[in-house]
Design a protein around this motif. Structure first.
Motif, PDB file in Angstrom:
ATOM      1  N   ASN A 143       0.791  -1.233   0.000  1.00  0.00           N
ATOM      2  CA  ASN A 143       0.000   0.000   0.000  1.00  0.00           C
ATOM      3  C   ASN A 143       0.822   1.282   0.000  1.00  0.00           C
ATOM      4  N   PHE A 144       2.064   1.195   0.453  1.00  0.00           N
ATOM      5  CA  PHE A 144       2.865   2.421   0.561  1.00  0.00           C
ATOM      6  C   PHE A 144       4.199   2.216  -0.145  1.00  0.00           C
ATOM      7  N   GLU A 145       4.224   2.706  -1.390  1.00  0.00           N
ATOM      8  CA  GLU A 145       5.404   2.504  -2.240  1.00  0.00           C
ATOM      9  C   GLU A 145       6.683   3.043  -1.619  1.00  0.00           C
ATOM     10  N   GLN A 146       6.542   4.134  -0.855  1.00  0.00           N
ATOM     11  CA  GLN A 146       7.741   4.799  -0.331  1.00  0.00           C
ATOM     12  C   GLN A 146       8.382   4.017   0.815  1.00  0.00           C
ATOM     13  N   LEU A 147       7.674   3.022   1.378  1.00  0.00           N
ATOM     14  CA  LEU A 147       8.195   2.318   2.554  1.00  0.00           C
ATOM     15  C   LEU A 147       8.966   1.056   2.185  1.00  0.00           C
ATOM     16  N   SER A 148      10.018   0.795   2.975  1.00  0.00           N
ATOM     17  CA  SER A 148      10.676  -0.507   2.876  1.00  0.00           C
ATOM     18  C   SER A 148      10.933  -1.018   4.294  1.00  0.00           C
ATOM     19  N   VAL A 149      11.241  -2.299   4.403  1.00  0.00           N
ATOM     20  CA  VAL A 149      11.448  -2.912   5.714  1.00  0.00           C
ATOM     21  C   VAL A 149      12.907  -2.756   6.139  1.00  0.00           C
ATOM     22  N   ASN A 150      13.098  -2.412   7.393  1.00  0.00           N
ATOM     23  CA  ASN A 150      14.438  -2.406   7.975  1.00  0.00           C
ATOM     24  C   ASN A 150      14.295  -2.946   9.394  1.00  0.00           C
TER      25      ASN A 150
END
Ligand code: ATP
Ligand code: MG
Length: 398
Positions: free
Chosen positions: A147-154
């Motif tokens: 849903n949120f293209e700008q987010l990635s997992v860290n």
């Protein structure tokens, strides 16, 4: 159906032993009082956390994101709370968890547009729930990424952690607003704060309240040498302090005649100390009447002539009540930092004179001896000054 709730975390209270219960009850009662204008609330506790929600699901202040944040802020002003988060509470299975998580993250990102990385932490308290914690995390994480293209997992250093808890209900939350820590007001008796219009004394009051002390305050007013505006400023400061310490009475002592008498009948270089001694005696009488067990001042060692060790010793002599000076070892910058943090600074620096600057001596004695004070008070009727001061007091409920 989901609703906004607040999750507040307790601090030092949880370190209490046998009387922990007493501290928790006081804390919940203080929260209730602080939030009294927001409708009927359920405030309940589980372990070291307190949950706050509206009893009525339709309560508009909890429904709106805006005012829920206002409530969140109010919660963090209550001593005993370390931090608080806005959470979403709802029922249902993994589908509901995903929908609510995505919705929550959308609101969260509006507030934190710079946050780019996240991780999900799941906790399954209800063991009958079909998915295990890691599976919940995986499902929610995937949905958020989608849903949120700008987010990635860290996983090591995320900008935010999205917590998902499955218990009696489901909860999601992220981020926290820091509180003021301390102990709940009402667990350490009541103290009488000598409140002037300066920077120091409001901070001193705040600090004692943070140790659980309830406050009343006394202000020595020398109208017309100190203006009506100077008094208004003290009332404003009392309001700011009472935002943390709860209801208080502000005693305004008419100090004009007393100061004029001193000015005329005692030596200039001892004026500040003589005046301070009379202030403490009046404050002590008012404290006794109102159930206060100590006096509190904003003094800091060495800051001005009346705050040397010798001057402090000589002012202490006039009362048997403990005098607490929480700022004694702080430098001015540290005090100013606290003053800013509690929202008092802008008011404190307004340029209205306080009584000490009007009747100030040019060369005050910095190391007074006992004979100096005997000499200084020889021509003064201290007893009458004190009883007149107490008799002429005006009480303002804050
Ligand atoms: P503040 O910033 O609190 O005014 P200060 O650094 O100006 O403190 P003083 O003026 O020497 O220091 O006062 C020391 C303390 O005495 C104050 O912090 C306050 O607790 C008390 N005090 C001084 N003046 C008054 C007053 N007019 N009314 C009540 N308390 C006072
Ligand atoms: Mg002052």
């Amino acid at each position: 159906m989901s609703k906004n709730v607040i999750l507040a975390r307790m601090g030092e209270v949880t370190l209490k032993g046998l009387n922990r219960g007493k501290f928790e009850i006081q804390l919940k009662s203080n929260l209730k009082y602080r939030l009294r204008s927001y409708g009927k609330l359920a405030i309940y506790q589980s372990q070291s956390r307190i949950w706050i929600e509206a009893k009525d699901d339709e309560n508009p202040v909890f429904k709106s994101e805006e005012s829920a944040k206002e409530i969140l802020h109010a919660v963090t002003q209550v001593f005993g709370i370390v931090s608080a988060s806005l959470a979403r509470k709802f029922e249902g299975g993994i589908e509901d968890i995903i929908t609510n998580s995505v919705e929550y993250v959308r609101n969260y990102l509006n507030e934190h547009p710079d946050h780019k990385t996240f991780k999900v932490e799941g906790k399954r308290g209800d063991k009958s729930f079909p998915l295990k914690s890691p599976e919940i995390c995986a499902e929610v994480g995937a949905a958020v990424l989608e849903n949120f293209e700008q987010l990635s997992v860290n996983v090591n250093e995320p900008d935010f952690i999205l917590y998902v808890e499955v218990r009696d209900y489901n909860y999601v939350y992220a981020g926290k607003v820091m509180g003021h820590r301390g102990l709940p007001v009402g667990t350490a008796g009541k103290g009488m704060l000598l409140l002037s219009g300066g920077i120091d004394s409001p901070v001193a009051g705040y600090m004692m309240a943070s140790r659980g002390m309830q406050l009343d305050a006394v202000y020595f007013h020398s109208f017309p040498y100190t203006s009506e505006q100077a008094k208004e400023k003290v009332v404003d400061l009392a309001r700011i302090v009472s935002g943390f310490s709860g209801k208080m009475n502000l005693y305004v002592v008419n100090f004009t005649q007393i100061q004029l008498d001193m000015y005329k009948n005692s030596p200039q270089d001892m004026l500040t100390i003589t005046m301070r001694r009379v202030m403490l005696q009046i404050a002590e009488k008012l404290a006794e009447k109102s159930g206060c067990k100590c006096l509190i001042t904003g003094e800091s060692l060495g800051q001005v002539a009346s705050q040397t060790l010798e001057a402090i010793a000589i002012t202490n002599e006039v009362t048997d009540m403990p005098i607490l000076r929480p700022l004694i070892g702080l430098d001015k910058e540290a005090t100013c930092d606290i003053s800013r943090r509690i929202g008092a600074f802008e008011t404190s620096i307004l340029p209205y004179e306080d009584c000490c600057t009007v009747f100030v001596a040019k060369h005050p004695k910095t190391h007074p001896k006992h004979v100096d004070i005997e000499e200084a008070e020889k021509n003064l009727d201290i007893e009458k000054m004190v009883s007149d001061g107490v008799a002429g007091v005006e009480i303002i409920e804050i």
